[in-house]
Scaffold this motif. Structure first.
Motif, PDB file in Angstrom:
ATOM      1  N   ALA A 175       4.317  -2.022 -11.185  1.00  0.00           N
ATOM      2  CA  ALA A 175       5.774  -2.158 -11.253  1.00  0.00           C
ATOM      3  C   ALA A 175       6.262  -2.268 -12.692  1.00  0.00           C
ATOM      4  CB  ALA A 175       6.222  -3.387 -10.457  1.00  0.00           C
ATOM      5  N   ASP A 230      10.377   5.890  -8.279  1.00  0.00           N
ATOM      6  CA  ASP A 230       9.084   5.916  -7.595  1.00  0.00           C
ATOM      7  C   ASP A 230       8.298   7.172  -7.948  1.00  0.00           C
ATOM      8  OD1 ASP A 230       9.779   3.540  -6.360  1.00  0.00           O
ATOM      9  OD2 ASP A 230      10.489   4.514  -4.535  1.00  0.00           O
ATOM     10  N   ALA A 285       5.733  -4.233  -4.248  1.00  0.00           N
ATOM     11  CA  ALA A 285       4.811  -3.167  -3.873  1.00  0.00           C
ATOM     12  C   ALA A 285       3.452  -3.359  -4.532  1.00  0.00           C
ATOM     13  CB  ALA A 285       5.388  -1.813  -4.273  1.00  0.00           C
ATOM     14  N   ASP A 332       8.002   7.261 -12.143  1.00  0.00           N
ATOM     15  CA  ASP A 332       7.415   6.041 -12.699  1.00  0.00           C
ATOM     16  C   ASP A 332       7.834   5.855 -14.157  1.00  0.00           C
ATOM     17  OD1 ASP A 332       5.862   3.719 -12.404  1.00  0.00           O
ATOM     18  OD2 ASP A 332       4.113   4.671 -13.320  1.00  0.00           O
ATOM     19  N   ARG A 347       5.833 -10.299  -6.178  1.00  0.00           N
ATOM     20  CA  ARG A 347       7.140 -10.277  -6.852  1.00  0.00           C
ATOM     21  C   ARG A 347       7.315 -11.506  -7.723  1.00  0.00           C
ATOM     22  NH1 ARG A 347      12.042 -12.415  -4.709  1.00  0.00           N
ATOM     23  NH2 ARG A 347      11.293 -12.162  -2.559  1.00  0.00           N
ATOM     24  N   VAL A 351       9.936  -1.568 -13.825  1.00  0.00           N
ATOM     25  CA  VAL A 351      10.915  -2.551 -13.369  1.00  0.00           C
ATOM     26  C   VAL A 351      10.761  -3.856 -14.150  1.00  0.00           C
ATOM     27  CG1 VAL A 351      11.776  -3.876 -11.405  1.00  0.00           C
ATOM     28  CG2 VAL A 351      11.005  -1.515 -11.081  1.00  0.00           C
ATOM     29  N   CYS A 379      15.141  -3.318  -6.527  1.00  0.00           N
ATOM     30  CA  CYS A 379      14.253  -3.959  -7.504  1.00  0.00           C
ATOM     31  C   CYS A 379      13.227  -4.837  -6.815  1.00  0.00           C
ATOM     32  CB  CYS A 379      15.084  -4.792  -8.481  1.00  0.00           C
ATOM     33  SG  CYS A 379      16.088  -3.825  -9.625  1.00  0.00           S
ATOM     34  N   PHE A 420      16.371   5.243  -7.158  1.00  0.00           N
ATOM     35  CA  PHE A 420      15.127   4.503  -6.975  1.00  0.00           C
ATOM     36  C   PHE A 420      14.004   5.433  -6.509  1.00  0.00           C
ATOM     37  CE2 PHE A 420      17.677   0.531  -6.949  1.00  0.00           C
ATOM     38  CZ  PHE A 420      16.898  -0.193  -7.836  1.00  0.00           C
ATOM     39  N   GLU A 474      10.864   8.766  -2.291  1.00  0.00           N
ATOM     40  CA  GLU A 474      10.144   9.608  -3.249  1.00  0.00           C
ATOM     41  C   GLU A 474      10.204  11.077  -2.840  1.00  0.00           C
ATOM     42  OE1 GLU A 474       5.619   9.854  -5.067  1.00  0.00           O
ATOM     43  OE2 GLU A 474       6.428   7.928  -4.384  1.00  0.00           O
ATOM     44  N   ARG A 504      11.977  -4.698  -3.810  1.00  0.00           N
ATOM     45  CA  ARG A 504      10.978  -3.916  -3.077  1.00  0.00           C
ATOM     46  C   ARG A 504       9.900  -3.388  -4.015  1.00  0.00           C
ATOM     47  NH1 ARG A 504      13.439   0.783   0.261  1.00  0.00           N
ATOM     48  NH2 ARG A 504      11.195   1.196   0.430  1.00  0.00           N
ATOM     49  N   ARG A 505      10.300  -2.942  -5.181  1.00  0.00           N
ATOM     50  CA  ARG A 505       9.313  -2.396  -6.115  1.00  0.00           C
ATOM     51  C   ARG A 505       8.494  -3.487  -6.788  1.00  0.00           C
ATOM     52  NH1 ARG A 505      13.042   0.439  -4.350  1.00  0.00           N
ATOM     53  NH2 ARG A 505      12.630   2.664  -4.007  1.00  0.00           N
TER      54      ARG A 505
END
Length: 247
Positions: free
Chosen positions: A108, A67, A104, A70, A152, A111, A98, A63, A4, A100-101
């Protein structure tokens, strides 16, 4: 620095900086306030034309922009490049980004929305996308998954309506072993029926539905059970069936 922070620095090199709760282009029109969406539409595509960066760094920077801003549009750019004449992007970086997000704690939605309406609705990409974000490791997630992996899994299940039933049935059948995934699995089944491009096999879907541990007053549980028991595959093939289940 985080991805970021890298994205913020990359934008600043182009004169795009944060001002209060918005953005401005200090070189072109410094008096005009831009939204994050404005910045995404005007700048995200430049990431993949920046010749100072190799392809891997371009993916990481894209990516980072996702972040920072958004914005769904950034996911559109990533997918467009991957599927276009300059693609594919390095798959390990694309799908790890993808995952990882999706894991988080932060929202999300860009995504998951991209997975739903772009990757999963496209018959040319759905098998790979679904396998990469969940199908390949659903057994491990269920047996030993961390909180992040369960986030996820839940997010992917909830937006998996358009995934063809043969691709997701085994994943659903595995996910049902973990009660923590029952709520998002219900959303997946509901969207498999109610989404325009949703796909399911009524008998198998009903067998899964009755195994879910859900509150009795779960919204649309009764209707979904009714239409599946009647053998309906998709709301838009027989929209009156859903209305009849409410009477």
């Amino acid at each position: 620095m985080s991805t970021e922070d890298d994205a913020r620095s990359w934008l600043a090199e182009r004169g795009v900086v944060e001002v209060g709760d918005g953005w401005t282009d200090v070189e072109e029109r410094p008096e005009r306030r831009l939204t994050a969406n404005d910045v995404a539409h005007s700048r995200a595509g430049e990431v993949f034309t920046d010749e100072r960066l190799d392809r891997a760094d371009q993916v990481r920077l894209a990516f980072g922009l996702l972040d920072l801003l958004d914005g769904y549009w950034v996911t559109c750019v990533i997918r467009s490049v991957d599927q276009g004449s300059d693609g594919p992007l390095p798959p390990d970086l694309l799908w790890e980004g993808c995952r990882r997000r999706l894991e988080a704690e932060r929202d999300a939605e860009p995504v998951t929305y991209s997975l739903w309406v772009d990757w999963f609705e496209d018959h040319g990409t759905v098998a790979t996308a679904f396998a990469q974000v969940l199908g390949n490791d659903i057994d491990r997630v269920v047996t030993e998954g961390s909180d992040a992996q369960l986030r996820r899994a839940g997010r992917v299940l909830a937006c998996s309506g358009p995934v063809p039933w043969p691709l997701k049935e085994k994943v659903y059948d595995t996910a049902i072993r973990l009660p923590a995934l029952h709520a998002p699995l219900f959303k997946g089944l509901l969207n498999s029926y109610y989404d325009v491009y949703g796909d399911l096999e009524p008998t198998a879907a009903l067998a899964l539905l009755v195994r879910l541990r859900l509150p009795a007053d779960t919204l649309h549980l009764t209707e979904l059970r009714s239409v599946l028991a009647a053998g309906h595959r998709n709301h838009y093939r027989c929209p009156h069936a859903w209305d009849a289940a409410n009477t």
